[in-house]
Scaffold this active site. Structure first.
Site, mmCIF file in Angstrom:
data_model
loop_
_atom_site.group_PDB
_atom_site.id
_atom_site.type_symbol
_atom_site.label_atom_id
_atom_site.label_comp_id
_atom_site.label_asym_id
_atom_site.label_seq_id
_atom_site.Cartn_x
_atom_site.Cartn_y
_atom_site.Cartn_z
ATOM 1 N N GLU A 120 0.770 -1.242 -0.023
ATOM 2 C CA GLU A 120 -0.055 0.085 -0.171
ATOM 3 C C GLU A 120 0.935 1.455 0.056
ATOM 4 O O GLU A 120 1.886 1.252 0.701
ATOM 5 C CB GLU A 120 -0.881 -0.033 1.175
ATOM 6 C CG GLU A 120 -1.749 1.110 1.540
ATOM 7 C CD GLU A 120 -2.592 1.155 2.791
ATOM 8 O OE1 GLU A 120 -3.647 1.969 2.974
ATOM 9 O OE2 GLU A 120 -2.045 0.481 3.693
ATOM 10 N N LYS A 126 -9.749 2.622 -2.085
ATOM 11 C CA LYS A 126 -9.955 1.912 -0.924
ATOM 12 C C LYS A 126 -11.295 2.470 -0.069
ATOM 13 O O LYS A 126 -11.393 3.596 -0.056
ATOM 14 C CB LYS A 126 -8.883 2.238 -0.132
ATOM 15 C CG LYS A 126 -8.666 1.688 1.516
ATOM 16 C CD LYS A 126 -7.469 2.157 2.282
ATOM 17 C CE LYS A 126 -7.601 1.621 3.605
ATOM 18 N NZ LYS A 126 -5.982 2.039 4.456
ATOM 19 N N CYS A 159 -5.424 -2.832 2.703
ATOM 20 C CA CYS A 159 -4.980 -2.829 4.228
ATOM 21 C C CYS A 159 -6.198 -2.837 5.042
ATOM 22 O O CYS A 159 -6.598 -4.036 5.278
ATOM 23 C CB CYS A 159 -4.323 -1.460 4.532
ATOM 24 S SG CYS A 159 -3.440 -1.832 5.777
#
Length: 252
Positions: A39, A106, A140
């Site tokens: 990431e 995300k 994540c």
């Protein structure tokens, strides 16, 4: 499918240095079908992106990903801190092939670290296909939310790619949840974490490939910058799903 997981020691706010580090790691590997970076691999986890995030249309990190995919005739993926044309900041997980560039924004921004104060969350899942394998792209903190990853939610997939800056202080959760996502969805999990330090915390890595049964196929050394080569077997995936048909009984 041959996959290279690049467990990178990301240098804070230095895209060119991180590109060079990625180049050195890739040079140590054999031919790969897919290269996966962590990431925000070009800058570190910049929760305050002003002055650090690149503009998408002039991003040297994204241009390098596209160049590398073309040179090696493979796919390259990883997330970047990006400012889009409309002025919003996105934690954008790119999946680049020689033919095209796809992305996932995300969805679960890390509120504990203030990511939500500066970035705009994505609202849709993203599945891409490469060489006959269907990948769900996640990032994540998404790992903590199993419903967002649930098999069949936005279409069927064969593997989940998690790119992360997951701190050492929460390493046990990383190890348990990556395996849980593989087992409950009967899929491969490609989990790539960083190592080293940023202004906030320390990262130990633990990048790994997990098979649909929950077995660790390959795992990086802790606290070590390294490339990890692993093989994703579509034959094993199909056998696992046909022999033990858990997914047929899943909740809608």
């Amino acid at each position: 499918m041959n996959i290279v997981l690049l467990q990178l020691d990301i240098q804070w706010g230095q895209p060119q240095e991180n590109i060079q580090r990625a180049e050195r790691l890739i040079a140590q590997t054999t031919e790969a079908d897919l290269i996966v970076l962590p990431e925000m691999w070009a800058t570190g986890f910049a929760t305050e992106p002003e002055g650090i995030a690149e503009d998408e249309d002039t991003s040297v990190a994204l241009a390098w990903m596209q160049q590398k995919a073309a040179e090696r005739q493979c796919a390259v993926c990883g997330s970047l801190a990006i400012r889009t044309a409309d002025g919003t900041y996105r934690n954008r997980h790119y999946f680049v092939t020689p033919q095209q560039t796809d992305y996932y924004d995300k969805h679960h921004l890390f509120t504990h670290g203030g990511e939500h104060q500066h970035y705009t969350a994505g609202s849709v899942t993203k599945i891409v296909e490469w060489q006959g394998v269907r990948f769900l792209l996640l990032t994540c903190y998404d790992l903590r939310f199993p419903v967002w990853a649930r098999y069949g939610r936005a279409g069927q997939y064969d593997a989940i790619i998690y790119v992360a800056n997951w701190p050492q202080s929460r390493q046990p959760a990383w190890e348990v949840l990556t395996h849980a996502r593989a087992i409950e969805n009967q899929c491969y999990v490609v989990a790539v974490n960083r190592v080293g330090d940023d202004p906030q915390t320390h990262y130990a890595g633990g990048s790994m490939l997990i098979d649909p049964i929950g077995r660790t196929v390959a795992e990086s050394k802790k606290n070590t910058e390294q490339p990890l080569e692993a093989v994703l077997s579509t034959e094993l995936l199909q056998k696992a799903r046909s022999r033990f048909r858990v997914l047929a009984d899943r909740d809608a």
